[in-house]
Motif scaffolding. Sequence first.
Motif: not given
Length: 160
Positions: A116-118, A66-69, A108-112, A61-63
């Motif tokens: 800066t904070d989640i 993050s994707r939605r953001a 690849s979850r390059e967005y991570r 769900l965190e993924h």
Amino acid sequence: MMKHLIVILLMTGLFAACKRTTTNGPQLQFEGEDTKSGIVTVNVAASGEEDKTWTAGVNILEHIASRRAFEQLLFLGVPNSVNYRVPLTPSMERSTDKNEFLKNFFTSREYRRFITDIHQTSSQRVANNYRQNIRFSVSINAVAFRKYLEQNGEIRAFGY
């Protein structure tokens, strides 16, 4: 007279439909922006099927959150933001199936690199439809993300 009434009803319906399509709905809410550092913070809802373990479910769900953001920042813009009300890529293809750059960026979850904070702000372990529903506060370094998109040729530098 009847034609005018139909036109008025159609126009009212169009305006009402436009009013309902706000991007600051229950899925995403603007929390704040630091204009000096370029960090944008949003509160995002994520929901998904019940996983085998609570921890694995939270990670999935965190993924999703993050994707939605990032999708909001890329394609819709962030309501109430000073610098990011307008989408970063209004002309980019939104489908990750058709856009190889986005497909790789998310798989690849390059967005991570740009988060800066989640952290989890609220949770509802099991909703009525047996789906986990969690809200996350996601902070994105939007300045670094914009530069990344420019360096990869996905958007043009501002002013050019």
